[in-house]
Write a protein that holds these residues in place. Structure first.
Motif, mmCIF file in Angstrom:
data_model
loop_
_atom_site.group_PDB
_atom_site.id
_atom_site.type_symbol
_atom_site.label_atom_id
_atom_site.label_comp_id
_atom_site.label_asym_id
_atom_site.label_seq_id
_atom_site.Cartn_x
_atom_site.Cartn_y
_atom_site.Cartn_z
ATOM 1 N N ARG A 1 -76.334 35.544 8.238
ATOM 2 C CA ARG A 1 -76.635 35.582 9.674
ATOM 3 C C ARG A 1 -75.379 35.960 10.455
ATOM 4 N NH1 ARG A 1 -78.296 30.410 13.487
ATOM 5 N NH2 ARG A 1 -78.472 31.579 15.435
ATOM 6 N N HIS A 2 -74.251 35.316 10.141
ATOM 7 C CA HIS A 2 -72.957 35.682 10.716
ATOM 8 C C HIS A 2 -72.240 36.546 9.675
ATOM 9 C CE1 HIS A 2 -73.542 32.798 13.964
ATOM 10 N NE2 HIS A 2 -73.879 31.914 13.055
ATOM 11 N N ASP B 1 -79.993 16.329 -2.155
ATOM 12 C CA ASP B 1 -79.874 15.639 -0.869
ATOM 13 C C ASP B 1 -78.735 16.214 -0.037
ATOM 14 O OD1 ASP B 1 -81.994 14.013 -1.561
ATOM 15 O OD2 ASP B 1 -80.705 12.464 -2.420
ATOM 16 N N PHE B 2 -78.578 17.558 -0.095
ATOM 17 C CA PHE B 2 -77.634 18.330 0.741
ATOM 18 C C PHE B 2 -76.225 17.748 0.788
ATOM 19 C CE2 PHE B 2 -80.436 15.712 3.432
ATOM 20 C CZ PHE B 2 -79.543 14.923 4.143
ATOM 21 N N TYR B 3 -75.744 17.232 -0.329
ATOM 22 C CA TYR B 3 -74.391 16.681 -0.392
ATOM 23 C C TYR B 3 -73.431 17.739 -0.935
ATOM 24 C CZ TYR B 3 -70.768 13.108 -0.930
ATOM 25 O OH TYR B 3 -69.613 12.358 -0.807
ATOM 26 N N THR B 4 -72.315 17.945 -0.247
ATOM 27 C CA THR B 4 -71.292 18.905 -0.674
ATOM 28 C C THR B 4 -70.171 18.161 -1.387
ATOM 29 O OG1 THR B 4 -71.792 20.365 1.197
ATOM 30 C CG2 THR B 4 -69.660 20.665 0.092
ATOM 31 N N SER B 5 -69.921 18.518 -2.636
ATOM 32 C CA SER B 5 -68.888 17.846 -3.429
ATOM 33 C C SER B 5 -67.580 18.619 -3.483
ATOM 34 C CB SER B 5 -69.386 17.623 -4.863
ATOM 35 O OG SER B 5 -70.480 16.736 -4.880
ATOM 36 N N GLN B 6 -67.656 19.954 -3.436
ATOM 37 C CA GLN B 6 -66.452 20.788 -3.504
ATOM 38 C C GLN B 6 -66.488 21.801 -2.369
ATOM 39 O OE1 GLN B 6 -64.020 19.940 -5.291
ATOM 40 N NE2 GLN B 6 -64.372 19.922 -7.487
ATOM 41 N N ASN C 1 -69.328 19.106 10.615
ATOM 42 C CA ASN C 1 -70.510 19.607 9.911
ATOM 43 C C ASN C 1 -70.623 19.030 8.505
ATOM 44 O OD1 ASN C 1 -71.398 21.150 12.072
ATOM 45 N ND2 ASN C 1 -70.332 22.982 11.410
ATOM 46 N N ILE C 2 -69.675 19.375 7.627
ATOM 47 C CA ILE C 2 -69.771 18.948 6.220
ATOM 48 C C ILE C 2 -69.712 17.423 6.102
ATOM 49 C CG2 ILE C 2 -68.764 19.143 3.924
ATOM 50 C CD1 ILE C 2 -69.948 21.733 4.937
ATOM 51 N N SER C 3 -68.756 16.788 6.773
ATOM 52 C CA SER C 3 -68.615 15.329 6.668
ATOM 53 C C SER C 3 -69.810 14.604 7.272
ATOM 54 C CB SER C 3 -67.320 14.872 7.350
ATOM 55 O OG SER C 3 -66.191 15.380 6.679
ATOM 56 N N VAL C 4 -70.366 15.144 8.359
ATOM 57 C CA VAL C 4 -71.541 14.523 8.976
ATOM 58 C C VAL C 4 -72.743 14.613 8.042
ATOM 59 C CG1 VAL C 4 -73.204 14.726 10.863
ATOM 60 C CG2 VAL C 4 -70.761 14.844 11.348
ATOM 61 N N LEU C 5 -72.955 15.783 7.420
ATOM 62 C CA LEU C 5 -74.077 15.927 6.490
ATOM 63 C C LEU C 5 -73.912 15.032 5.271
ATOM 64 C CD1 LEU C 5 -74.999 19.724 6.392
ATOM 65 C CD2 LEU C 5 -76.296 17.844 7.362
ATOM 66 N N ASN C 6 -72.710 14.953 4.734
ATOM 67 C CA ASN C 6 -72.476 14.070 3.589
ATOM 68 C C ASN C 6 -72.712 12.617 3.963
ATOM 69 O OD1 ASN C 6 -71.865 16.243 2.017
ATOM 70 N ND2 ASN C 6 -69.701 15.786 1.772
ATOM 71 N N ASN D 1 -79.299 25.800 0.005
ATOM 72 C CA ASN D 1 -80.062 26.361 1.117
ATOM 73 C C ASN D 1 -80.358 25.298 2.166
ATOM 74 O OD1 ASN D 1 -80.081 28.848 -0.150
ATOM 75 N ND2 ASN D 1 -82.099 28.562 -1.073
ATOM 76 N N LEU D 2 -80.715 24.096 1.709
ATOM 77 C CA LEU D 2 -80.979 23.002 2.636
ATOM 78 C C LEU D 2 -79.701 22.576 3.341
ATOM 79 C CD1 LEU D 2 -82.932 20.947 3.817
ATOM 80 C CD2 LEU D 2 -82.512 19.476 1.837
ATOM 81 N N THR D 3 -78.574 22.596 2.625
ATOM 82 C CA THR D 3 -77.291 22.252 3.241
ATOM 83 C C THR D 3 -76.955 23.207 4.376
ATOM 84 O OG1 THR D 3 -76.497 21.397 1.122
ATOM 85 C CG2 THR D 3 -74.846 21.876 2.794
ATOM 86 N N ASP D 4 -77.096 24.507 4.135
ATOM 87 C CA ASP D 4 -76.810 25.504 5.168
ATOM 88 C C ASP D 4 -77.780 25.385 6.339
ATOM 89 O OD1 ASP D 4 -74.712 26.475 3.697
ATOM 90 O OD2 ASP D 4 -75.839 28.130 2.809
ATOM 91 N N GLN D 5 -79.026 25.072 6.041
ATOM 92 C CA GLN D 5 -80.019 24.948 7.104
ATOM 93 C C GLN D 5 -79.694 23.777 8.025
ATOM 94 O OE1 GLN D 5 -84.033 24.410 5.682
ATOM 95 N NE2 GLN D 5 -84.815 23.864 7.701
ATOM 96 N N LEU D 6 -79.419 22.610 7.459
ATOM 97 C CA LEU D 6 -79.110 21.436 8.277
ATOM 98 C C LEU D 6 -77.782 21.610 9.005
ATOM 99 C CD1 LEU D 6 -80.203 18.545 5.889
ATOM 100 C CD2 LEU D 6 -81.388 19.370 7.917
ATOM 101 N N GLN D 7 -76.838 22.304 8.378
ATOM 102 C CA GLN D 7 -75.537 22.510 8.999
ATOM 103 C C GLN D 7 -75.650 23.378 10.245
ATOM 104 O OE1 GLN D 7 -72.454 23.545 6.197
ATOM 105 N NE2 GLN D 7 -71.290 24.625 7.758
#
Length: 477
Positions: free
Chosen positions: A202-203, A216-221, A390-395, A361-367
């Protein structure tokens, strides 16, 4: 017999069925200590696992140091806003990020509109911080010591924060069996050596981020691509995969990735570390079986081959041809329930890949919902905001749902965090002093020749107007 020998013989169990997940029974999932201590905790408590004292201290120390270094530089204008600099403290840093996240919830054309007196842009942000102070803090925001930067390190301005937060992400949750790697874009159109162009995003212009996500849209790395990643004998994609997966190899995990990362060599390399690879595959990759990539098939048909290492390459045609690679699957076809009670036949590898790829995909969508990112001339500031807001809030939301069992929308979760970030220690006391009980009035309708009005309400209004008039008269004296 080499890995280039392909055959059409498949059998169950699969060649790599000896790979078992977590053979040493190490703890995976949410940290057990969090489950015991935070089962009834608030959203802000989960966010504080990442935005904690260590991160806040880093922001305070480096921001103050950067501002004071700028103040000491020769040639600074006498009327420069920086001349009014006062060192920031922990409370003000919290307010700064609370306001940044607030601006993500309430979008306005530009930052100055949040302090506008025009009724069209009514906002209470000015009651927490002045516009000059906000813009000054934002311009001085820093997480690294410039004096210690290496000339060959393009990420020295942001790497200390990334290292700290990634460590905290992995301390809170250890990925389970299935993980997914993909890239995202932090939009940025300024001048930057490692700015990327990706046409299908998109960008399209921005900073490329490689992420490893779990369910569950958790980013580990989290890894920023700074260019010049390739090394002799190793492609960029291979290096990224091995670097992000390093803490999780040799434990039977399944990695889902798209065709930019995948190849037969990559699959065999991961097999040597007891890790499965599942994903799409480009037809022009080296060592692909030509009997699969070049064969013409009709809709619904499949063709597949497996080599002696257990790497399967499969082609399936639905609306178009799809080429898959897997070290876990064979050419097995399964039935998939669809809407209107219809059933469709699909290869099992395609079904599993769609599920695994959905993590990122769900992580990018919620972010993208209520993102706090805005236009900026400083690329590292956008990464700071992306990591914290963004990342810390989603985690934190992922942990909150997993530990408490409560479902909460991302907007409500952000609201709860913002309220706590903007809260002062003495706010409750101030509010209790400001809130006075309303007087009990006997509402009686009083009629006049022209109109009707409440006698009690009108007398109360007259008292207020009378006091206001007396106050003006006293000021004139």
């Amino acid at each position: 017999m080499t890995g280039n020998n392909w055959t059409e013989h498949f059998y169950e169990p699969h060649t790599n069925a000896h790979i078992t997940f977590n053979p040493h029974n190490l703890p995976v999932g949410v940290n057990p200590d969090l489950i015991e201590t935070l089962s009834l905790a608030s959203p802000f408590t989960f966010f504080s696992l990442f935005f904690d004292e260590e991160i806040i201290n880093l922001l305070v120390v480096e921001t103050n140091k950067y501002a004071n270094d700028k103040l000491s530089e020769p040639g600074l204008s006498r009327n420069a806003r920086l001349r009014k600099w006062k060192d920031v403290d922990k409370t003000e840093i919290k307010k700064l990020f609370g306001i940044i996240m607030w601006m993500g919830l309430v979008k306005m054309p530009c930052i100055s509109n949040y302090w506008s007196t025009n009724k069209l842009y009514n906002s209470y942000i000015s009651s927490y911080m002045s516009r000059n102070r906000f813009e000054l803090l934002l311009s001085m925001l820093h997480v690294s010591d410039n004096s210690k930067a290496r000339p060959d390190d393009r990420l020295y301005k942001i790497q200390p924060l990334i290292d700290l937060l990634v460590h905290k992400y992995n301390s809170a949750l250890i990925p389970e069996q299935n993980v997914c790697i993909d890239e995202s874009i932090v939009p940025f159109k300024g001048r930057l050596k490692f700015r990327q162009f990706i046409s299908n995003k998109r960008h399209r212009y921005g900073i490329k981020i490689f992420k490893l996500c779990t369910r569950d849209f958790y980013t580990s790395q989290y890894k920023v691509y700074a260019g010049k990643e390739a090394t002799p004998g190793q492609s960029v994609s291979s290096k990224v995969v091995m670097e992000l997966m390093e803490p999780y190899l040799d434990s039977g995990r399944v990695l889902f990735a798209d065709n930019w990362y995948n190849s037969v060599d990559m699959a065999e390399k991961l097999l040597c570390r007891n890790t499965h690879l599942v994903g799409t595959l480009r037809a022009n990759r080296k060592r692909n079986p030509t009997g699969v990539t070049k064969k013409k098939i009709s809709k619904g048909e499949t063709v597949a081959k497996i080599n002696n290492k257990g790497v399967t390459v499969l082609k399936w045609k639905d609306k178009r041809e799809v080429l898959m690679i897997s070290t876990k699957h064979t050419n097995k076809i399964i039935s998939v329930d669809r809407s209107r009670k219809t059933v469709k036949q699909k290869p099992e590898v395609v079904v599993d890949y769609n599920t695994g790829k959905g993590y990122i995909n769900l992580t990018d969508q919620l972010q993208s919902y209520h993102s706090a990112l805005r236009k900026s001339l400083k690329w590292y500031r956008k990464i700071i905001i992306d990591l914290i807001c963004n990342i810390s809030v989603l985690n934190a939301l992922s942990l909150f749902i997993g530990v408490s069992g409560q479902k909460m929308k991302i907007m409500k979760f952000r609201e709860a965090i913002i309220e706590e970030l903007l809260r002062n220690d003495d706010e409750d006391t101030q509010q209790s002093e400001l809130i006075q009980p309303l007087p009990t009035l006997d509402h009686t309708l009083e009629k006049s020749p022209k109109t009707s009005r409440c006698k009690s309400c009108y007398s109360l209004l007259e008292d207020k107007l009378h006091k206001k008039k007396n106050k003006k008269d006293q000021n004139k004296m």
